[in-house]
Design a protein around this motif. Sequence first.
Motif, PDB file in Angstrom:
ATOM      1  N   ILE A 183       4.132  17.942  -3.989  1.00  0.00           N
ATOM      2  CA  ILE A 183       4.786  16.678  -3.680  1.00  0.00           C
ATOM      3  C   ILE A 183       4.649  16.410  -2.188  1.00  0.00           C
ATOM      4  CG2 ILE A 183       6.416  16.766  -5.602  1.00  0.00           C
ATOM      5  CD1 ILE A 183       8.510  17.847  -3.755  1.00  0.00           C
ATOM      6  N   SER A 184       4.901  15.164  -1.786  1.00  0.00           N
ATOM      7  CA  SER A 184       4.704  14.772  -0.394  1.00  0.00           C
ATOM      8  C   SER A 184       5.803  13.823   0.051  1.00  0.00           C
ATOM      9  CB  SER A 184       3.334  14.103  -0.225  1.00  0.00           C
ATOM     10  OG  SER A 184       3.113  13.712   1.110  1.00  0.00           O
ATOM     11  N   ALA A 185       6.290  13.999   1.281  1.00  0.00           N
ATOM     12  CA  ALA A 185       7.407  13.203   1.779  1.00  0.00           C
ATOM     13  C   ALA A 185       7.042  11.743   1.972  1.00  0.00           C
ATOM     14  CB  ALA A 185       7.914  13.793   3.101  1.00  0.00           C
ATOM     15  N   HIS A 186       5.863  11.473   2.542  1.00  0.00           N
ATOM     16  CA  HIS A 186       5.578  10.094   2.939  1.00  0.00           C
ATOM     17  C   HIS A 186       5.244   9.175   1.773  1.00  0.00           C
ATOM     18  CE1 HIS A 186       0.996   9.864   3.050  1.00  0.00           C
ATOM     19  NE2 HIS A 186       1.192  11.147   2.809  1.00  0.00           N
ATOM     20  N   LYS A 187       5.147   9.718   0.568  1.00  0.00           N
ATOM     21  CA  LYS A 187       4.956   8.856  -0.608  1.00  0.00           C
ATOM     22  C   LYS A 187       6.285   8.344  -1.162  1.00  0.00           C
ATOM     23  CE  LYS A 187       0.534   9.941  -0.615  1.00  0.00           C
ATOM     24  NZ  LYS A 187      -0.521   9.033  -0.136  1.00  0.00           N
ATOM     25  N   ILE A 188       7.403   8.918  -0.706  1.00  0.00           N
ATOM     26  CA  ILE A 188       8.711   8.501  -1.209  1.00  0.00           C
ATOM     27  C   ILE A 188       9.582   7.913  -0.103  1.00  0.00           C
ATOM     28  CG2 ILE A 188       8.700  10.142  -3.126  1.00  0.00           C
ATOM     29  CD1 ILE A 188      10.595  11.923  -1.473  1.00  0.00           C
ATOM     30  N   GLY A 189       8.965   7.576   1.039  1.00  0.00           N
ATOM     31  CA  GLY A 189       9.732   6.986   2.131  1.00  0.00           C
ATOM     32  C   GLY A 189      10.176   7.970   3.180  1.00  0.00           C
ATOM     33  N   ASP A 206       0.836  -1.201   0.000  1.00  0.00           N
ATOM     34  CA  ASP A 206       0.000   0.000   0.000  1.00  0.00           C
ATOM     35  C   ASP A 206       0.874   1.256   0.000  1.00  0.00           C
ATOM     36  OD1 ASP A 206      -2.425   1.297  -0.108  1.00  0.00           O
ATOM     37  OD2 ASP A 206      -2.809   1.188   2.055  1.00  0.00           O
ATOM     38  N   HIS A 207       1.914   1.230  -0.832  1.00  0.00           N
ATOM     39  CA  HIS A 207       2.865   2.337  -0.875  1.00  0.00           C
ATOM     40  C   HIS A 207       2.232   3.641  -1.355  1.00  0.00           C
ATOM     41  CE1 HIS A 207       6.918   0.320  -0.294  1.00  0.00           C
ATOM     42  NE2 HIS A 207       6.069  -0.701  -0.254  1.00  0.00           N
ATOM     43  N   ASN A 208       1.173   3.562  -2.171  1.00  0.00           N
ATOM     44  CA  ASN A 208       0.542   4.799  -2.634  1.00  0.00           C
ATOM     45  C   ASN A 208      -0.194   5.522  -1.513  1.00  0.00           C
ATOM     46  OD1 ASN A 208       1.503   4.050  -5.111  1.00  0.00           O
ATOM     47  ND2 ASN A 208      -0.436   4.279  -6.196  1.00  0.00           N
ATOM     48  N   ALA A 209      -0.520   4.772  -0.441  1.00  0.00           N
ATOM     49  CA  ALA A 209      -1.108   5.415   0.729  1.00  0.00           C
ATOM     50  C   ALA A 209      -0.002   6.038   1.573  1.00  0.00           C
ATOM     51  CB  ALA A 209      -1.897   4.401   1.553  1.00  0.00           C
ATOM     52  N   THR A 210       0.982   5.255   1.901  1.00  0.00           N
ATOM     53  CA  THR A 210       2.184   5.709   2.607  1.00  0.00           C
ATOM     54  C   THR A 210       3.277   4.693   2.361  1.00  0.00           C
ATOM     55  OG1 THR A 210       1.143   6.966   4.411  1.00  0.00           O
ATOM     56  CG2 THR A 210       3.264   6.003   4.870  1.00  0.00           C
ATOM     57  N   ALA A 211       4.415   5.149   1.893  1.00  0.00           N
ATOM     58  CA  ALA A 211       5.559   4.258   1.733  1.00  0.00           C
ATOM     59  C   ALA A 211       6.214   4.051   3.096  1.00  0.00           C
ATOM     60  CB  ALA A 211       6.560   4.854   0.753  1.00  0.00           C
ATOM     61  N   PRO A 212       6.722   2.858   3.379  1.00  0.00           N
ATOM     62  CA  PRO A 212       7.451   2.651   4.628  1.00  0.00           C
ATOM     63  C   PRO A 212       8.596   3.657   4.760  1.00  0.00           C
ATOM     64  CG  PRO A 212       7.018   0.556   3.557  1.00  0.00           C
ATOM     65  CD  PRO A 212       6.620   1.620   2.579  1.00  0.00           C
ATOM     66  N   LEU A 213       8.854   4.056   5.982  1.00  0.00           N
ATOM     67  CA  LEU A 213       9.905   5.035   6.241  1.00  0.00           C
ATOM     68  C   LEU A 213      11.270   4.453   5.877  1.00  0.00           C
ATOM     69  CD1 LEU A 213      10.319   7.903   7.519  1.00  0.00           C
ATOM     70  CD2 LEU A 213      10.838   6.703   9.658  1.00  0.00           C
TER      71      LEU A 213
END
Length: 400
Positions: free
Chosen positions: A198-204, A9-16
């Motif tokens: 752009i958003s940080a949590h979509k790219i880890g 479910d990376h499009n929701a939030t990618a793992p940190l």
Amino acid sequence: MAQATTYLDHNATAPLRPEAREAMVAAMDALAGGGNPSSVHRAGRVAKRLVEDARASVASLVAAVPDEVVFTSGGTEANSLAITGTLASGAVERLIVVATEHASVIDTAAASGVDVKQLGVDSDGMADIAALVDDLQTDTRPALVCVMASNNETGAVQPVLQITQCVKEAGGRVHVDAVQHVGKLPLSPLGGAHTMAISAHKIGGPQGVGALVVRGKGRVEPMLRGGGQELRRRAGTENVVGIAGFGAAADKAAESQAQLQALAPLRDELEARALQIADATGHVGAVICPAAERLPNTSCIAFDGVKAETLLMALDLGGVCVSSGSACSSGKVARSHVLEAMGINESRAGGAIRVSMGWNTTDQDVERFCSALEQALKRIRPADAGHVSSEGHAVRTAGE
């Protein structure tokens, strides 16, 4: 023993990413004794340097100069700032919004108080360019056209370069929601847009931080006032720790873009196997917009007559995390406005799930997803064989 979780479910939030976490911990240590980026003393300069180093990293990722990057609380705020700020600047008088945009764009446009034109899409989710050109020629008032570079639900990639050329010729502006696109596909087609979210949590990176890229001398009036931060484009003390994590994630995203693009064959394998499983369990499965250019990590797969909520719960019990539609809906599973705009009938749209891979996805994750999907579909009653589309015609897909 706790069940292992397969996260797709990376499009929701990618793992940190580990690098982002390390940068955030280091920033917290650096700020343990205090320090505000707006202060001129030594502690303030330390905080300021953390922010500006991250700004340079984010700018490099999106091929911008650092002063074009405005840090925000996330993609939603960046979209809102682009729309309200551009309207407040007087550069445009109306809005044109693609029907499959994120709710942060659609709802902000609806609340703007100006004329809003919704631009339709075809069955692959592609914006109707002919209708856009016609509208721009018919109504000569300058417009801000809002378009999502890559759809968060289907992965479909819009012809942003062509849209931008049409809008610029008509004297308008373009805002691109690139939240899902950044780090996965080249940004060159988006370079002509006036603003980009752009958003940080979509790219880890961490949740709660994003950015609006304001190109060149583009003018965007602030929504938040009361301070000179972000070159007076967004008041309020910066989230230094989150921004530091964003910068580290941006560096890694730039390095690993080729790795994410290489996920396309794995995505195709997952889709093919999902359709085979549907057929073997008496279901009708379909990949949404398979012929369109899509994000290499994203699959939207529908199972006719199956309730997505039931399927999501079954997969979750099997240790697999996927989504249905956007994750920005307070955990609710509702009919997708994206699939509705594409003309997908209710029976199919109601059974659509989104599988999205990312920087730490492996072949084993796909294996576990397929195994859990097979077990889930075996327990769910197949839809009636005589499924009929909303137009009254039989729908033919894999499995029929």
